[in-house]
Design a protein around this motif. Sequence first.
Motif, mmCIF file in Angstrom:
data_model
loop_
_atom_site.group_PDB
_atom_site.id
_atom_site.type_symbol
_atom_site.label_atom_id
_atom_site.label_comp_id
_atom_site.label_asym_id
_atom_site.label_seq_id
_atom_site.Cartn_x
_atom_site.Cartn_y
_atom_site.Cartn_z
ATOM 1 N N ALA A 66 0.842 -1.209 0.000
ATOM 2 C CA ALA A 66 0.000 0.000 0.000
ATOM 3 C C ALA A 66 0.873 1.253 0.000
ATOM 4 C CB ALA A 66 -0.931 -0.009 1.205
ATOM 5 N N GLU A 67 1.962 1.233 0.753
ATOM 6 C CA GLU A 67 2.872 2.387 0.795
ATOM 7 C C GLU A 67 3.496 2.657 -0.573
ATOM 8 O OE1 GLU A 67 5.406 1.082 3.979
ATOM 9 O OE2 GLU A 67 4.195 2.120 5.498
ATOM 10 N N ARG A 68 3.889 1.597 -1.287
ATOM 11 C CA ARG A 68 4.445 1.773 -2.640
ATOM 12 C C ARG A 68 3.399 2.362 -3.581
ATOM 13 N NH1 ARG A 68 7.138 -3.193 -1.967
ATOM 14 N NH2 ARG A 68 5.496 -4.261 -3.116
ATOM 15 N N ALA A 69 2.160 1.915 -3.442
ATOM 16 C CA ALA A 69 1.092 2.404 -4.319
ATOM 17 C C ALA A 69 0.842 3.899 -4.112
ATOM 18 C CB ALA A 69 -0.201 1.622 -4.081
ATOM 19 N N VAL A 70 0.898 4.360 -2.870
ATOM 20 C CA VAL A 70 0.624 5.779 -2.617
ATOM 21 C C VAL A 70 1.834 6.658 -2.874
ATOM 22 C CG1 VAL A 70 -1.152 5.216 -0.928
ATOM 23 C CG2 VAL A 70 1.128 5.792 -0.132
ATOM 24 N N ALA A 71 3.029 6.086 -2.939
ATOM 25 C CA ALA A 71 4.246 6.879 -3.143
ATOM 26 C C ALA A 71 4.180 7.701 -4.430
ATOM 27 C CB ALA A 71 5.480 5.978 -3.152
ATOM 28 N N GLY A 72 3.584 7.150 -5.462
ATOM 29 C CA GLY A 72 3.491 7.866 -6.730
ATOM 30 C C GLY A 72 2.304 8.799 -6.822
ATOM 31 N N VAL A 73 1.487 8.840 -5.779
ATOM 32 C CA VAL A 73 0.281 9.669 -5.811
ATOM 33 C C VAL A 73 0.455 10.921 -4.975
ATOM 34 C CG1 VAL A 73 -2.203 9.745 -5.348
ATOM 35 C CG2 VAL A 73 -1.157 7.631 -6.150
ATOM 36 N N GLY A 74 0.916 10.737 -3.744
ATOM 37 C CA GLY A 74 1.118 11.874 -2.841
ATOM 38 C C GLY A 74 -0.184 12.507 -2.417
ATOM 39 N N GLY A 75 -0.097 13.747 -1.978
ATOM 40 C CA GLY A 75 -1.283 14.503 -1.580
ATOM 41 C C GLY A 75 -2.114 13.819 -0.523
ATOM 42 N N SER A 76 -3.360 13.626 -0.837
ATOM 43 C CA SER A 76 -4.311 13.103 0.136
ATOM 44 C C SER A 76 -4.452 11.586 0.055
ATOM 45 C CB SER A 76 -5.673 13.759 -0.093
ATOM 46 O OG SER A 76 -6.130 13.445 -1.399
ATOM 47 N N CYS A 77 -3.406 10.886 -0.337
ATOM 48 C CA CYS A 77 -3.435 9.437 -0.475
ATOM 49 C C CYS A 77 -2.682 8.806 0.689
ATOM 50 C CB CYS A 77 -2.820 9.034 -1.809
ATOM 51 S SG CYS A 77 -3.210 7.367 -2.326
ATOM 52 N N THR A 78 -3.354 7.879 1.392
ATOM 53 C CA THR A 78 -2.809 7.299 2.607
ATOM 54 C C THR A 78 -2.859 5.773 2.536
ATOM 55 O OG1 THR A 78 -3.736 9.178 3.813
ATOM 56 C CG2 THR A 78 -3.042 7.289 5.128
ATOM 57 N N PRO A 79 -1.770 5.094 2.919
ATOM 58 C CA PRO A 79 -1.798 3.625 2.938
ATOM 59 C C PRO A 79 -2.508 3.102 4.189
ATOM 60 C CG PRO A 79 0.352 4.403 3.638
ATOM 61 C CD PRO A 79 -0.457 5.626 3.267
ATOM 62 N N ARG A 80 -3.153 1.947 4.048
ATOM 63 C CA ARG A 80 -3.823 1.282 5.176
ATOM 64 C C ARG A 80 -3.650 -0.216 5.020
ATOM 65 N NH1 ARG A 80 -9.546 3.635 7.128
ATOM 66 N NH2 ARG A 80 -8.758 5.601 7.862
ATOM 67 N N THR A 81 -3.601 -0.901 6.129
ATOM 68 C CA THR A 81 -3.651 -2.354 6.096
ATOM 69 C C THR A 81 -5.112 -2.750 6.013
ATOM 70 O OG1 THR A 81 -1.652 -2.512 7.446
ATOM 71 C CG2 THR A 81 -3.043 -4.464 7.325
ATOM 72 N N TRP A 82 -5.445 -3.579 5.041
ATOM 73 C CA TRP A 82 -6.813 -4.095 4.890
ATOM 74 C C TRP A 82 -6.739 -5.449 4.227
ATOM 75 C CZ3 TRP A 82 -10.354 -6.083 1.537
ATOM 76 C CH2 TRP A 82 -11.676 -6.120 1.986
ATOM 77 N N SER A 83 -7.470 -6.402 4.766
ATOM 78 C CA SER A 83 -7.503 -7.750 4.195
ATOM 79 C C SER A 83 -8.935 -8.146 3.901
ATOM 80 C CB SER A 83 -6.911 -8.757 5.189
ATOM 81 O OG SER A 83 -5.558 -8.488 5.414
ATOM 82 N N PRO A 84 -9.154 -8.934 2.850
ATOM 83 C CA PRO A 84 -10.502 -9.438 2.580
ATOM 84 C C PRO A 84 -11.058 -10.127 3.817
ATOM 85 C CG PRO A 84 -9.074 -9.911 0.729
ATOM 86 C CD PRO A 84 -8.194 -9.385 1.842
ATOM 87 N N GLY A 85 -12.281 -9.832 4.136
ATOM 88 C CA GLY A 85 -12.920 -10.352 5.337
ATOM 89 C C GLY A 85 -13.009 -9.311 6.440
ATOM 90 N N ALA A 86 -12.173 -8.270 6.345
ATOM 91 C CA ALA A 86 -12.223 -7.177 7.319
ATOM 92 C C ALA A 86 -13.378 -6.247 6.953
ATOM 93 C CB ALA A 86 -10.908 -6.407 7.321
ATOM 94 N N PRO A 87 -13.953 -5.565 7.942
ATOM 95 C CA PRO A 87 -15.023 -4.615 7.620
ATOM 96 C C PRO A 87 -14.474 -3.390 6.885
ATOM 97 C CG PRO A 87 -14.495 -4.542 9.966
ATOM 98 C CD PRO A 87 -13.680 -5.651 9.365
ATOM 99 N N ILE A 88 -15.362 -2.712 6.189
ATOM 100 C CA ILE A 88 -15.001 -1.465 5.518
ATOM 101 C C ILE A 88 -14.926 -0.381 6.602
ATOM 102 C CG2 ILE A 88 -15.738 0.261 3.813
ATOM 103 C CD1 ILE A 88 -14.921 -2.519 2.635
ATOM 104 N N PRO A 89 -13.850 0.394 6.648
ATOM 105 C CA PRO A 89 -13.722 1.438 7.678
ATOM 106 C C PRO A 89 -14.875 2.448 7.609
ATOM 107 C CG PRO A 89 -11.623 1.084 6.575
ATOM 108 C CD PRO A 89 -12.657 0.317 5.802
ATOM 109 N N ALA A 90 -15.257 2.953 8.752
ATOM 110 C CA ALA A 90 -16.399 3.867 8.860
ATOM 111 C C ALA A 90 -16.184 5.192 8.131
ATOM 112 C CB ALA A 90 -16.719 4.127 10.331
ATOM 113 N N ASP A 91 -14.932 5.592 7.910
ATOM 114 C CA ASP A 91 -14.665 6.884 7.277
ATOM 115 C C ASP A 91 -14.634 6.803 5.750
ATOM 116 O OD1 ASP A 91 -12.303 5.384 7.313
ATOM 117 O OD2 ASP A 91 -11.007 7.125 7.612
#
Length: 170
Positions: A84-109
Amino acid sequence: LGCVRTGGSSCRRVVPASGIGCAMATVAANAAAPRLPVSTPAEEPSVTVLVLGGGQVGARAARYVAETDGVGGVLVGDRRIEVAERAVAGVGGSCTPRTWSPGAPIPADVDVVACALPGRAAVTAARASIAAGVPFVACADGDETISTLLDLDGEAARAGVTLVVGAGLA
């Protein structure tokens, strides 16, 4: 594309979509619109999009989504934070990495999910998104995955969730 929003209301059915350029970004912003408070012309609604999958497709989707008007934040979720960190490195700005795995709930935000996961992981993510009442956009292209996602039509409709299947990146 068929229908994601018509006449100011969202379609509450599965919508097959293909060959539509930056669909992940456009649909992600539009799909969340019914969930956002009404804004004045001077205000622009701010949507938070969770892009699932930090690989090449997820990173590209994150770039498109981050450049979309009305998107205030992009979260890139992957089971491995370094991906996730590599994916956001090329985006910058308001892009933030998160740990998420299938089966986890979708974050409230999160206002909308843009899924760049393959196969069963995409289906699991779609079910989590429906359970959370969050619009879901998938770029899945495998026949079996698309068919299984399309089978979620009734569940999505009962939950009032927009579910877009087969959105492409061009």
